[in-house]
Scaffold this active site. Structure first.
Site, mmCIF file in Angstrom:
data_model
loop_
_atom_site.group_PDB
_atom_site.id
_atom_site.type_symbol
_atom_site.label_atom_id
_atom_site.label_comp_id
_atom_site.label_asym_id
_atom_site.label_seq_id
_atom_site.Cartn_x
_atom_site.Cartn_y
_atom_site.Cartn_z
ATOM 1 N N GLU A 1 58.386 40.665 40.348
ATOM 2 C CA GLU A 1 57.005 41.093 40.138
ATOM 3 C C GLU A 1 56.111 40.171 40.941
ATOM 4 O O GLU A 1 56.367 38.960 41.023
ATOM 5 C CB GLU A 1 56.609 41.046 38.662
ATOM 6 C CG GLU A 1 55.148 41.453 38.446
ATOM 7 C CD GLU A 1 54.791 41.689 36.990
ATOM 8 O OE1 GLU A 1 53.709 42.238 36.742
ATOM 9 O OE2 GLU A 1 55.599 41.334 36.115
ATOM 10 N N CYS B 1 53.739 44.066 34.501
ATOM 11 C CA CYS B 1 52.395 44.478 34.104
ATOM 12 C C CYS B 1 51.598 45.107 35.232
ATOM 13 O O CYS B 1 50.738 45.954 34.988
ATOM 14 C CB CYS B 1 51.648 43.267 33.533
ATOM 15 S SG CYS B 1 52.248 42.753 31.913
ATOM 16 N N ASN C 1 56.149 50.338 31.167
ATOM 17 C CA ASN C 1 56.426 48.912 30.982
ATOM 18 C C ASN C 1 55.576 48.372 29.838
ATOM 19 O O ASN C 1 54.350 48.354 29.924
ATOM 20 C CB ASN C 1 56.089 48.143 32.270
ATOM 21 C CG ASN C 1 56.274 46.647 32.109
ATOM 22 O OD1 ASN C 1 57.391 46.140 32.181
ATOM 23 N ND2 ASN C 1 55.182 45.923 31.901
ATOM 24 N N GLU C 2 56.219 47.979 28.770
ATOM 25 C CA GLU C 2 55.575 47.252 27.663
ATOM 26 C C GLU C 2 54.366 47.967 27.069
ATOM 27 O O GLU C 2 53.350 47.344 26.758
ATOM 28 C CB GLU C 2 55.181 45.847 28.125
ATOM 29 C CG GLU C 2 56.365 44.992 28.487
ATOM 30 C CD GLU C 2 55.977 43.585 28.890
ATOM 31 O OE1 GLU C 2 54.813 43.211 28.687
ATOM 32 O OE2 GLU C 2 56.850 42.866 29.400
#
Length: 832
Positions: A58, A253, A384-385
Site C-alpha cells: 500500500e 485504505c 477493504n475494512e
C-alpha cells in the site's frame, strides 16, 4: 490498513515499551522449564498452499513515489497542490534559476489528466531537489532523462545536468534542442562522475520567448530487471528475496476512501478513491491523486506495473477494488445505482485487462503496454475494512454475481472489517458464510501479547466454511519482541493451513523520513534499505514453508494468571469531554476513591502528557478537541477487585470518551473506548507495552451534550461494564501468553522435516525432540534468529539476522533453543 488510532498511540509509546508483560496477565515462568516435542512423522496434516505467504503493498509511508517506484524527480508534472497537502504548492520540490517560472493550467496543457505545466520566460531554468534529502547518485551509473517541452522560439537550447546540493556539476551537461509549439518528448542519458545522496537536477534553457515543460523525469538505468518506468532495485530485490506467493495491491485504505468518494468528478480531478483505469497507459496521461495518507500520488506505479512486478517475482497478483462503501474509520455508502454499475463494469474490465486476449478491448490495451501474454489473474478482492457490514455486503454481492457470471474461474474475496473481533466482524463472517463466499479477508494489528495468546485462533474455524485470507496483520512495533510474537503466531497459521489460505504482513515499506505507520517490514531512505526484525522472521517462514504439516505436540510453559490490578483513568481522543462524580469502591463496598471536582484535580496525574485538563464548574474537563490520547490517572496501582463509577459528557470533537482501569503506566492499561473510530463503534482495548488489542466491541456511538453513567466492575480477571445502568458487555481476560511454540512441516522435494521452534522468553528452552519410527540423517541444518527483545534493525546495524549452523540429531535428541529465538531445523530423513 486498519485501526489507525491505536497504532498511532502505539507509535507514540514505542520508547516506553520494555517487555511483553501487560496490564493483564502476569506470568510466573520457571527458568528451568524443560520441553518435549513429539513428532508423528508418519502422520499427515494439512497441505500447505504454494502461495500461503505473500506481501501486501500500500502506498503509505511514501512507499511508492520516492520509494519502490524508481522515479527520482519529485513533483515531476507540477501537480502538487494545497488541496492535496497544506504544505504543497505546484512548485514543491523546485527552485527557480531565472525566467520567472510559474505553473499554469490552461488549454495548452499536455493532457486532460495532466493539466498543469511549467512556463519559463527565456532565458531561465529550474532545479529539482528530489525526494528525502535529494537525488541519490552512484559513481559511474547512468540516469535516463525525459522531458516534455514546447517553445515559442524557433529553437530553444536546453541544458540538463546533475549537481550536488551546492550546485557543483556531477555529470557532463546533456544538451537538447526544443523545437515547435507542440508538445514533444526529449530524452537523454546522464552519467554520474561522483556519488552523492543530496543531488539536484538542473534544467536550463536559453534563447528568447517562452518555454513550457512538463513530466520532467529522471530514472536510474539500473532499475529492477532493467525495466523502464520500473522499480527501485534494492527494494524490489528485498521483496523478491521473500519469494512471496502473492502480491496484494494497491491497498488498503487508499482503495476506498477518496475524499470525493461516490462523486462522479471529471477524470482529472484529484482526491478520488483509487480507480485502476487512472493508472494505465502512457505515464504522462495518467491522473494524479491525493493519497488517503495525506500526500500526492503520481500513479506512475500503476496497475500494469503491479501486474508486471508480481509476474517478475513469481507471485500471484491479487488486486483490491473499491466496493463503494468507505472503510478505515469512515462510514459512507454510495447509493447511486449508475455509479455502482460503472464500478462493477470497471472491475470486469480489469479482469479483461489482466487476462483477456489481445483482440479484446482491454487485452489490447495490455498488449499495447508491452505485455500481450495474459497475466493470469485468479483472485480479486472487493472492498477493504468496511464498517457498514450490511451495506458493504449488499454491494459486494452485486460485484460477485457479475464477476462469477462472466469469469467463474475468479475467486472473489470478501472481508470481515477492520478488526479481529466485534459486531462488524461477526456480522460480516455470517454474511460471507451464508452466501458461500470462497475466501474472507481478515485484518488485525495487535500487541505482542495478543499474538502469543491467540496461537489457536484458527483451530476451531469451520473447515468446510470460507477460507481465510489474512491480508493485514502485525504486532505493534518493530522490535525483535514483536517479530518473536509474530513467529509464534505463524506456527498456528501453518498448523491451520487448511483454513488460512493466504497471509501477508503489513505494511510492506516505510520511508524513514515519512513514517505514518509503524510497524513496517522494509525500511529505506533515498539511498539505502534494510529489513526489520519482522522481515527476517517473514523471510525465514516464507522460504522454508514446506508442503504439508506433520502432526506434532509440545509441552507448554507453566504460568499463573494474576488478577487485573491497577489504578483508574480518564482520557479523550480528538474530543473535548467532561467527567464528574468519579468513585471507586472495593468489592466489599468500601470507598477507595471519590472525586466530585468541587475542588482541584490535584489527585490526578497526567499519563500521556497530552490535552488541556482543568476543573470547570465542578467537572473535570479536557478542552482540547484535537489532542489524541490525553490519559490521566488516579488511585493506587495495587487496586484489584473494585468498581469504578463515573459520569461522562462529550462536549465537542470527532469521538467520545475513554474510561481506563487496571492502569499501571503509560503503556499498560485497559480502557473502555466509547464512541471511538470517528464515533462509529465502541470497544474495550487492552494496552500491553504501548500496543493495543480489542477484547470486546459493538456499534455504540456517543451523543454530544448527553451525560452518560458508566460503571466498570473488576473481579479477578473478569470485567463487567454497564452503560446508564444497563449491561453493555463483559469479558474474562484469561488467555495465556505461551512463549514456546512449534510446528513441523515436510519438504516433499528434499524429504526433510522442518522443525520450527519459537522461544519468546528470556530463558533458554532445553527441549527433547522425539521422532519415533523415523530414520534421520545424522546432521541437520539450523537457521537461527536470536537477539535481545528490544533489538531493532537499522541502516547501520542489523542485530537480527539469520545464522546458519549444523546440529547432530537422532530419532530422539535434545537441543537447547536460545532465549528469545526463532530456530528452523531441517532434518533429512531416509526411506525405510
Amino acid at each position: 490498513m486498519s485501526r489507525t488510532r491505536p497504532l498511532l498511540a502505539a507509535a507514540l509509546a514505542a520508547s516506553l515499551i520494555t517487555g511483553l508483560p501487560a496490564a493483564g496477565p502476569a506470568t510466573g515462568q520457571s527458568a528451568d522449564t524443560d520441553y518435549t516435542v513429539t513428532v508423528d512423522a508418519t502422520g499427515s496434516g494439512a497441505a500447505i498452499p504454494d502461495n500461503l505467504y505473500g506481501v501486501f503493498f500500500e502506498d503509505i509511508n511514501s512507499a511508492a513515489d520516492g520509494g519502490l517506484y524508481a522515479e527520482l524527480v519529485v513533483n515531476r508534472s507540477f501537480e502538487y497542490d494545497t488541496a492535496d497537502n497544506a504544505a504543497y504548492t505546484p512548485l514543491t520540490g523546485w527552485t527557480a534559476l531565472g525566467g520567472n517560472p510559474r505553473v499554469v493550467d490552461d488549454a495548452g496543457r499536455l493532457h486532460e489528466r495532466n493539466r498543469r505545466y511549467l512556463l519559463l520566460d527565456l532565458p531561465g531554468g529550474v532545479a529539482n531537489a528530489g525526494y528525502n534529502t535529494g537525488i541519490p547518485l552512484a559513481r559511474g551509473q547512468r540516469y535516463d532523462l525525459s522531458v516534455h517541452a514546447r517553445t515559442t522560439g524557433a529553437a530553444t537550447p536546453l541544458t540538463v545536468s546533475l549537481t550536488d546540493a551546492a550546485g557543483a556539476a556531477l555529470t557532463a551537461p546533456l544538451r537538447l534542442t526544443v523545437r515547435g509549439t507542440g508538445w514533444a518528448e526529449y530524452t537523454g542519458t546522464l552519467t554520474a562522475r561522483a556519488a552523492t545522496t543530496t543531488g539536484r537536477l538542473r534544467v536550463s534553457a536559453g534563447g528568447t520567448g517562452t518555454l513550457a515543460l512538463d513530466m520532467v523525469s529522471l530514472f536510474p538505468r539500473d532499475t529492477f530487471l532493467g525495466r523502464p518506468n520500473g522499480m527501485r532495485r534494492d527494494l524490489a530485490e528485498k521483496i523478491a528475496a521473500l519469494r512471496p506467493g502473492f502480491v496484494r495491491f494497491p491497498g488498503g485504505c487508499l482503495v476506498n476512501t477518496g475524499s470525493h468518494y461516490g462523486y462522479e468528478a471529471p477524470d482529472w480531478e484529484r482526491r478520488r478513491s483509487y480507480q485502476w483505469k487512472d493508472t494505465i497507459g502512457p505515464v504522462e496521461q495518467r491522473a494524479t491523486n491525493a493519497n488517503f495518507w495525506g500526500y500526492n500520488q503520481s500513479y506512475g506505479l500503476g496497475y500494469h506495473e503491479y501486474f508486471q512486478f508480481a509476474e517478475d517475482i513469481g507471485a500471484m497478483p491479487l488486486p483490491v477494488v473499491p466496493a463503494l462503501v468507505t472503510g478505515c474509520g469512515q462510514n459512507r455508502a454510495t447509493d447511486d445505482p449508475a455509479l455502482l454499475r460503472r464500478h462493477i463494469q470497471d472491475t470486469l474490465d480489469l479482469i479483461e485487462f489482466a487476462n483477456g486476449p489481445v483482440d479484446s478491448p482491454w487485452g489490447a490495451r495490455r498488449a499495447a503496454m508491452g505485455h500481450p501474454r495474459p497475466f493470469g489473474l485468479t483472485h480479486l478482492a472487493v472492498g477493504n475494512e468496511e464498517n457498514l457490514p450490511d451495506e458493504y455486503f449488499a454491494r459486494f454481492t452485486q460485484f460477485r454475481a457479475a464477476i462469477q457470471a462472466r469469469y467463474p474461474e475468479i475467486t472473489v474475496v470478501g472481508n470481515s472489517g477492520p478488526d479481529d473481533t466485534g459486531a462488524t466482524f461477526d456480522r460480516l463472517w455470517q454474511l460471507n458464510r451464508d452466501a458461500g463466499v470462497a475466501m474472507v479477508d481478515e485484518h488485525y494489528y495487535n500487541s505482542p501479547g495478543w499474538f502469543l495468546e491467540n496461537n489457536e485462533r484458527y483451530d476451531d474455524y469451520d473447515r468446510a466454511g470460507p477460507k481465510v485470507f489474512l491480508g493485514e496483520y502485525a504486532s505493534q512495533d518493530n522490535r525483535f519482541r514483536n517479530a518473536l510474537a509474530e513467529a509464534a503466531y505463524l506456527t498456528g497459521i501453518e498448523r491451520n493451513a487448511d483454513v488460512v489460505s493466504l497471509a501477508s504482513y503489513a505494511p510492506l515499506l516505510a520511508n524513514e523520513d515519512h513514517v505514518q505507520w509503524r510497524p513496517d517490514l522494509i525500511w529505506f531512505n533515498n539511498h539505502a534499505s534494510w529489513g526489520s526484525a519482522s522481515y527476517e522472521v517473514q523471510k525465514l517462514f516464507m522460504t522454508n514453508t514446506g508442503d504439508r504439516v506433520v502432526p506434532s505436540e509440545a509441552t507448554g510453559t507453566p504460568s499463573t494468571l494474576e488478577p487485573i490490578t491497577g489504578a483508574v483513568g480518564l482520557s479523550t481522543w480528538a474530543t473535548s469531554a467532561a467527567y464528574d462524580d468519579v468513585r471507586v469502591t472495593s468489592a466489599r463496598g468500601d470507598e477507595l476513591f471519590a472525586d466530585d471536582f468541587s475542588g482541584t484535580a490535584e489527585r490526578w496525574t497526567p499519563i500521556a502528557g497530552q490535552g488541556d485538563w482543568s476543573v470547570v464548574d465542578g467537572r473535570y474537563v479536557q478542552s482540547d478537541a484535537v489532542a489524541e490520547n490525553t490519559l490521566v490517572s488516579a488511585g493506587d496501582p495495587s487496586w484489584r477487585d473494585y468498581d469504578l463509577d463515573v459520569r461522562a459528557t462529550k462536549l465537542s470533537g470527532r469521538e467520545g470518551f475513554l474510561v481506563a482501569f487496571g492502569v499501571r503506566d503509560t503503556g499498560n492499561f485497559y480502557w473502555w473506548n466509547l464512541g471511538g473510530w470517528n464515533n462509529t463503534q465502541s470497544a474495550v482495548e487492552k494496552a500491553q507495552g504501548g500496543a493495543k488489542s480489542t477484547l470486546l466491541s459493538d456499534t455504540t456511538t456517543v451523543e454530544t451534550g448527553r451525560t452518560y453513567d458508566l460503571r466498570v466492575e473488576v473481579r479477578g480477571r473478569h470485567v463487567t461494564l454497564y452503560l446508564d445502568g444497563t449491561l453493555w458487555g463483559e469479558f474474562t481476560d484469561d488467555a495465556v501468553a505461551e512463549p514456546f511454540r512449534q510446528v513441523v512441516t515436510r519438504d516433499e522435494a528434499t524429504g526433510e522435516l522442518i522443525l520450527k521452534v519459537v522461544n519468546a522468553q528470556d530463558e533458554p528452552a532445553s527441549t527433547t525432540v522425539h521422532l519415533p519410527g523415523v530414520a534421520v540423517e545424522p546432521r541437520a541444518r539450523l537457521t537461527t534468529l536470536q537477539g535481545d527483545p528490544d533489538d531493532v534493525n537499522t541502516q547501520h546495524a542489523t542485530p537480527i539476522a539469520a545464522r546458519e549452523s549444523e546440529l547432530v540429531v537422532a530419532e530422539t535428541f535434545t537441543h537447547t533453543f536460545p532465549a528469545n529465538s526463532v530456530t528452523f531445523v531441517r532434518i533429512g530423513t531416509r526411506r525405510t
